[in-house]
Structures are given as C-alpha cells and as structure tokens.
Write an enzyme that holds these catalytic residues in place. Structure first.
Site, PDB file in Angstrom:
ATOM      1  N   ASP A 195       0.865  -1.166   0.000  1.00 55.15           N
ATOM      2  CA  ASP A 195       0.000   0.000   0.000  1.00 55.15           C
ATOM      3  C   ASP A 195       0.908   1.225   0.000  1.00 55.15           C
ATOM      4  O   ASP A 195       2.094   1.119   0.323  1.00 55.15           O
ATOM      5  CB  ASP A 195      -0.897  -0.025   1.241  1.00 55.15           C
ATOM      6  N   ASP A 206      -6.950  -1.678   5.069  1.00 56.51           N
ATOM      7  CA  ASP A 206      -6.604  -2.712   4.101  1.00 56.51           C
ATOM      8  C   ASP A 206      -7.058  -4.096   4.552  1.00 56.51           C
ATOM      9  O   ASP A 206      -6.522  -5.103   4.100  1.00 56.51           O
ATOM     10  CB  ASP A 206      -5.076  -2.742   3.885  1.00 56.51           C
TER      11      ASP A 206
END
Length: 812
Positions: free
Chosen positions: A501, A698
């Site tokens: 990410d 996430d």
C-alpha cells in the site's frame, strides 16, 4: 498467580456455589497479598499430581480470572476464552491427553494445547461450567493448570527444575555405582569370577536400581498410567514398558540364578538409559523454555504489585489487580508501568520498544501519556492511571502473542496425528522383535525388545516444527515484530510477490515540503515565515507541513508579521490581515488569484502564497517517503521477489512514489474492492502474495493475501487482519522477517529430515541386536536435543540485521 491450595488453606474461601462463593462475593482488597503468599508457599512444596483434596475455588474469583480469561457477548450468550499453562507436560502425547479430557467436559467448546509452549487455549460456557471444575478434572489426570504469570514465575520454575535435578542426580549416582559393579563382567572371561562374588555384585546392582526405578523413573510411569487410564498410548508408554521389563527380567535373574533368566542381568543398561532419558528430558525442557522464553518475558512484563498513593500523600503497596481508574501510582526505576496513564512527575525516561518499535529511550514530560508495559528507566515517577487490563495497548499485544503461542502449525498437527499410530506400531515391533529373538537367543530377546521400545519414541518428530517456529517468533518479538500465526512462517517463506500500500506504508501519513519557488526579491525563508503565520491556525495537512518546515528551517530572529485577523475557507485556503492592513492569502491558485504553470506533470500537492501585489511563492509538497522504503524494495528484488504498489491515490502521485522506491508495477486509483480483485487475479495466475499495509483500511486485502503485514503502531492490533505486526513501521522489517521465515522453514526441514533419518537408521540397528538399551536411551535423548538445539540457532541469531529491543534478554 497460582490458584490451587491444600484443604487446610482453603478455609478463607467458601465452597464454590455457596451464596458467598468466589463468583458472587465482592473481592477483598486486603486479602490478595495473603492469598498470594499462601499459594506461592504451597506450590513450592506441592509438585506431585493433583488430587481431589486440592481446592480450585480461587480460579472463579473474578479479580483473579480477568488475568487469564476474556468474556465476550455473542448474540446474548456469554462465552469465556482462557489461556493457561499446563504443568507436567513433556511431549505431544501429553497435550493430546489434556485436550481429550477437556473436550469431553460439558460446557467446553474448544480446547487446544500447544506441546512446545505448554499453553492451553480454552473456549467455554460459564453458564454451564466453572473454571475450577475444569481444572479439577485436569488435575485428576496428573496435570496442573496455572495462570501464565505464575507458571513463568521464578519460584515456580525453580521448584520444577529442582525436582528434575534430584531425579537426574539419583539416576546418575546409582548408574555410576551399578557400572562399577558390572565392570568386572565385561573384562573377565566366563567363570573367572567366583559364583558367590558374581551373585553379590548382582544383589548390589539390584539394590541400587531400586531408587532409579521407583523414584527417578517416576515421570515416565505417571505419564504412562495417565494415558492408559484414558485408553491412549503416549510416548511414555514404550519407555515405561522397557524400564519395567528390563528391571523384572534382571530381578528374576538375580533371585533365581539357575532359572531361565539367570544367565545375564541388565541393571547397568537400565540405570544408564534412565539417566540418559532424564538428562535429555531436562536439557530439552531448558532448551524448550528458551525457545518460548522470549515470548514469555515480553508477555509478563507488568509488575505483580505497585505503590498506590493514599489520600494523605503516603503510599501503600497493593496488587496491580486492585488498581482502579484514576489511582495515582509511583513507578520505581526499572519497573514497568502497570497501566496506561498520564505522567504527573516533571519528566521520565521511558523504554517503549515493545509497544512502538522505537529502539531508543524517549523522554516524557508532565501531562504526556505513558503506556502499560513500557519501562521507567529514570528515577521514581508518579502516574495517574487512565486505562487498565485489557483496555491497554499492551494487553492487545499480549493477546496477539498468546494467539501465536497456542497455535499448532500445519506440520505439527500432521506430526501429532502420526504419533499415536506410530507408537502402536512401535509396541507391535518390539513384541515381534522379542518373539523373533527368543527363537534364536532368548538371552538377547528382552534387550532387543527394550531397545526397540526406547529408540523409536517420536519426540523429535513432534518437536521438529513448533520448536523452530517458536524460536523465530520469540526472536522477532524481541525486535518489535509480532507474529500472529505460526503457520504464517510457512506461507511467507513461499511467497514470490510483495504488494505495498502507499500511504502510511511506503510513505508517512503526512506531507513534507519538497520545493519552494519565490518571486524575485523574496527569499525561501521569508516566504516560509509569512506562510507559517497563516498555516499555524489550520489543521489541514498542507498547513501542518508548511508550519513544520518553517519551524525547522527558519531562523528565530526573522521578523514575523502581526495579524489582526485570520480566517479559513474550507477546501480553498487561508487569508489574513496584517497589522498594517495588507491582505495575505495561502491556498489554491484560484483562491490566491494567480496562474502558475507546474514545473512537472506530476500531480503532487501544492499551495500558493499571494499578497496585495500578486504572487509571492509556490510550495511543492510530497508525501514523505519512509527512509528505508527504497532499500527494502531493492532488497526484495535482489531476493527474486516481485514488487507492486497498490494505491487508491491518483495516477500521478502513485507513480511518483513507485518510481522513487523502485517497484516493478504500479496500480493507482484502486478502491478497496478493486484492490481485492487485483489480489485475487494475481493469485489465480499462481502468484503467492504478501500484502503490506497500514492495518487501518486494508483489512479485506490483508485477509485475502497468502500472508500479510501491518506497519505502524497506530494499527488496531486486536482487529488487524495481518499475520505480522511491525511496531516500528520500518519497511526493511518486511525483508528481515522474510529472511527469518526462510531460515525457519529451512530449520524445520532439517529437523524433520533428522528425525526421519534417526528412526530409519536406529530401528533396524535395534531390531538386529546392534543397539543395547543404554545406547537406545542415549539416541532418543540426543535426537530430541539436536532438534531443539537446531531451533535455538534461530532464537540466538540477530536475523539479518534486526536490532534487538533494549532491555529484553536474548535468551531466557
């Protein structure tokens, strides 16, 4: 804290179920220390199996219970999840025995015992049963359940070690004396020793073997009897049969020299292999203690007692369990803070390595927060307690560690399933070997059968996987990397792609000033100082970045404008009026009324500054890359690992970061749903993925990936979906953990190969009569020690540059 006491000590607690039982009466604040002292003394003396005379009522005391049990409400029904230590365990068969007992108890929904750490994870219904009842039934099988902090206490470990050393000493002393009496038979020809002297030597050996069989061998017989009562065959069963057969046959030869067994005795072999087995078990216990010791030391940092301030300003020493929110406590130098709180002293030097990953001590001032489990490194500090128990971040970390230490890896479960049928095969093989040799030479039949029983015990096979994984988990925990699932080591060692990410992972979650362009006659410092006057009044990320840059770059003696008014237009910028009546604006180009061409096609954030004469300056900002992000990505590529950047940000910003760190592929503008779809598509193509995120948004992707990491100490640990939590937020720790995982699985394979090769070589040697019982005992002990010793290399290693947390010992 231990919980069992003899009946004469139980007078202070009413029977469970009475109106004033531990489950219904209010806790007595002044009685806890007395009960602690009583029970500590009881455990120092009581080391045998539990009996029905033991009292377990204190296990149901809510004050005590909250230390090892968490209660949850599920659709209106209360469920309890407890983690305890099982005392008296030696092998995987012991773990199966405890699980079998508990799983058949009413109210128990799940019982899971980890053989290497001796931890019991128990899910039960408090409406149907009580913890004291469950502990009592386990006690009848010869095992004792203890809360972790008591089982890991110094006094408890010393008592257990002292008993083991006494057995080892008795076996070793008697073995040396028996060997002295047996030596003449090895160095003389048959008939050289007079019959009466030979018989005298046999009687002396028999007498010396008695304490070895009836005292030193006690753990083997207790374990075998436990298993037989439950209709099971454990690892102590073949050993006990071997000891008994050898002793009985040798005794028959001693009492009746002219009988069918009178030609030879094996007292020397008996005492020798008991000594080797006990020595191996003791060393295995110490080594196993070290593999899980790092986890244990981190999980048991909180002090048992602390100094609480009274209303008159004096202090009293009380149990940490009696603290309440709002209490003021005095924390001595070298002591851990008992709860999250606010510092009242002028300053304190604190080690927060376990909780934040920060490897250097930090200084806290009056009013700043301190966290439970961190160490006070300076003088005495006063703290007002704001959070206690399971509400603290330390408790969340302990929950993760308990989860890892009670989980059985896939390979360990497979080994446990093989162990029981393997033991039955061992018993049949020993019987067949004895019968076969009886046809050839009945004097060797029992020696061969005993050797087969001893040499084939699958202890090494059962310990091969969990010992290595626990050693690695402990090593990583000392360095601020928490392992949630031991099975994740196997998944991580096999990955070929890492997905990152962007925000909060490769970059910090804040902007940094990259470049300043100013009009002629205005310096960078002057522009920053003017912009900071407006930015300091805003919480917008751009404003915060400019205020921080001005604070670090500008000289303090530069003149600063005085403002008569400052206002903010949401989504556009800030405007202010100086004391001489001039308007200054900071924000977007439209808000500032300027047209500035960007110097690049990258969509990086920017802000403009204007005054009454027009444009003054433009500030180009960028998400601050983590200092080790590029080196971590390069290290992964050097290891043959593909790297991807998966971001929800705009294309330009994502590619700018991707180029800066050097990833192979960039996917921008990805919603959580698209991120999940991308991961699933890659997995469908055979890609094995490790996902690295910040643990905050996430969750679905972290859960879907083959294995996952959450970076940063801001992640909600209890809800995180990741397999690993990196407290310090260093990207390089992903590389280090990958290397550790590969080393772990390499060690597991080595252990399994050794355990298999040992049995493949030793069993045929025992069957053909080339391995006497004493050598079989030595081989069995050595095989387990080799497996544990090989695993300990993982605990001692620094893990390819992982720096240990200060204050945490390398080996416990």
């Amino acid at each position: 804290m231990p919980y069992a006491r003899s009946m004469n000590q139980a007078a202070t607690l009413p029977p469970v179920g009475s109106p004033t039982s531990a489950t219904s009466r209010a806790p007595q604040p002044t009685g806890i220390e007395e009960r602690m002292n009583e029970r500590a003394g009881w455990f120092g003396e009581h080391q045998g199996p539990l009996t029905v005379t033991d009292d377990f009522a204190v296990l149901d005391d809510p004050v005590e219970q909250k230390e090892f049990t968490e209660f949850t409400d599920e659709d209106g029904q209360v469920r309890a999840n407890s983690v305890l230590m099982v005392q008296g365990m030696y092998c995987a068969a012991c773990a199966d025995t405890v699980e079998s007992v508990l799983q058949h108890m009413p109210g128990v929904e799940r019982a899971h015992v980890h053989a290497a750490t001796r931890r019991l994870s128990l899910r039960w219904d408090p409406a149907i049963t009580q913890m004291s009842t469950l502990a009592q039934f386990v006690g009848k099988t010869g095992y004792r359940l203890l809360p972790l902090h008591q089982a890991l206490s110094i006094s408890e470990r010393l008592a257990e070690t002292r008993q083991g050393l006494w057995r080892l000493f008795v076996a070793g002393f008697c073995m040396m004396q028996v060997m002295m009496y047996a030596w003449p038979a090895y160095v003389t020809e048959p008939g050289e020793i007079p019959a009466d002297i030979e018989q005298l030597l046999r009687w002396a050996s028999w007498i010396l073997s008695l304490p070895v069989v009836f005292f030193a061998s006690g753990p083997f017989f207790q374990g075998a009897w436990r298993d037989l009562k439950l209709g099971r065959v454990g690892m102590d069963t073949p050993v006990s049969v071997g000891i008994l057969v050898t002793f009985l046959v040798s005794s028959a030869a001693t009492f009746d020299p002219a009988g069918p067994w009178g030609q030879e005795v094996w007292f020397d072999s008996l005492t020798m292999f008991v000594f080797f087995l006990l020595g191996g078990r003791y060393l295995e216990f110490k080594a196993r203690d070290r593999t899980a010791g790092a986890l244990d030391s981190l999980m048991n940092r909180l002090p048992e007692a602390c100094d609480r301030q009274r209303a008159d300003g004096s202090f009293e020493s009380i149990s940490v369990r009696r603290l309440e929110l709002g209490n003021v406590v005095r924390v001595q130098a070298g002591q851990a803070f008992p709860g999250d709180g606010e510092l009242l002293s002028p300053s304190a030097t604190v080690d927060e390595a376990l909780l934040t990953g920060e490897s250097h001590p930090v200084t806290r001032s009056t009013g700043e927060a301190v966290v439970a489990g961190s160490f006070n490194l300076g003088g005495p500090a006063l703290v007002r307690v704001n959070k206690l128990g399971r509400d603290t971040r330390f408790a969340q970390i302990v929950t993760l560690m308990e989860q890892a230490s009670t989980e059985k890896p896939r390979l360990a479960i497979l080994a446990d399933r093989i162990a029981t049928p393997f033991l039955l095969l061992v018993m049949l093989s020993a019987f067949f070997a004895g019968w076969y040799w009886w046809q050839i030479d009945h004097t060797k039949a029992f020696a061969v059968a005993v050797a087969v029983l001893i040499v084939t015990c699958p202890c090494a096979l059962a310990l091969a996987t969990p010992a290595a994984m626990l050693a690695s988990a402990g090593s990583l925990a000392r360095r601020g990397i928490l392992v949630r699932r031991l099975q994740a080591f196997e998944a991580l060692a096999g990955i070929n792609t890492v997905l990152f990410d962007k925000t909060g992972t490769l970059t910090h979650d804040r902007l940094v000033l990259q470049e300043v362009r100013t009009r002629t006659g205005t310096t960078r410092e002057e522009a920053l100082q003017l912009a900071a006057g407006l930015a300091e009044s805003s919480l917008h990320p751009v404003s915060r970045a400019l205020a921080l840059a001005a604070k670090t770059e500008c000289e303090t003696d530069l003149p600063r404008p005085q403002w008569t008014s400052i206002s903010e237009t949401a989504g556009h910028g800030m405007q202010g009026i100086t004391d001489d009546g001039f308007e200054v604006r900071l924000g977007s180009s439209a808000f500032c009324g300027v047209q500035i061409e960007p110097v690049s096609d990258q969509e990086s954030p920017r802000a403009h500054l204007s005054d009454r004469t027009g444009w003054v300056a433009t500030f180009e900002l960028q998400e601050g890359l983590r200092s080790d992000a590029r080196s971590a990505v390069q290290a992964l590529r050097d290891m043959g690992i593909g790297t991807w950047l998966l971001s929800g940000d705009k294309e330009g910003a994502a590619r700018l970061v991707g180029k800066a760190v050097g990833v192979d592929h960039v996917i921008a503008g990805a919603s959580p749903e698209r991120k999940l779809a991308e991961v699933m598509e890659l997995q469908a193509r055979g890609v094995r993925i490790a996902m690295v995120g910040d643990g905050l948004n996430d969750g679905p992707v972290l859960a879907r990936a083959d294995t996952s990491f959450a970076l940063g100490h801001a992640a909600p640990l209890a809800q995180a979906q990741s397999d690993y939590v990196i407290q310090g937020g260093q990207v390089m720790d992903v590389v280090r953990t990958l290397r550790q995982a590969r080393s772990t699985m390499r060690t597991v394979r080595q252990n399994l190969i050794w355990a298999g090769a040992y049995n493949a070589i030793s069993v045929p040697m025992a069957l053909v009569g080339w391995m006497p019982p004493w050598l079989a005992g030595l081989g069995m002990a050595a095989s387990s020690l080799l497996v544990i010793g090989n695993a300990l290399r993982l605990a001692r290693s620094t893990g390819a540059g992982i720096q240990p947390v200060p204050g945490i010992p390398e080996a416990i």
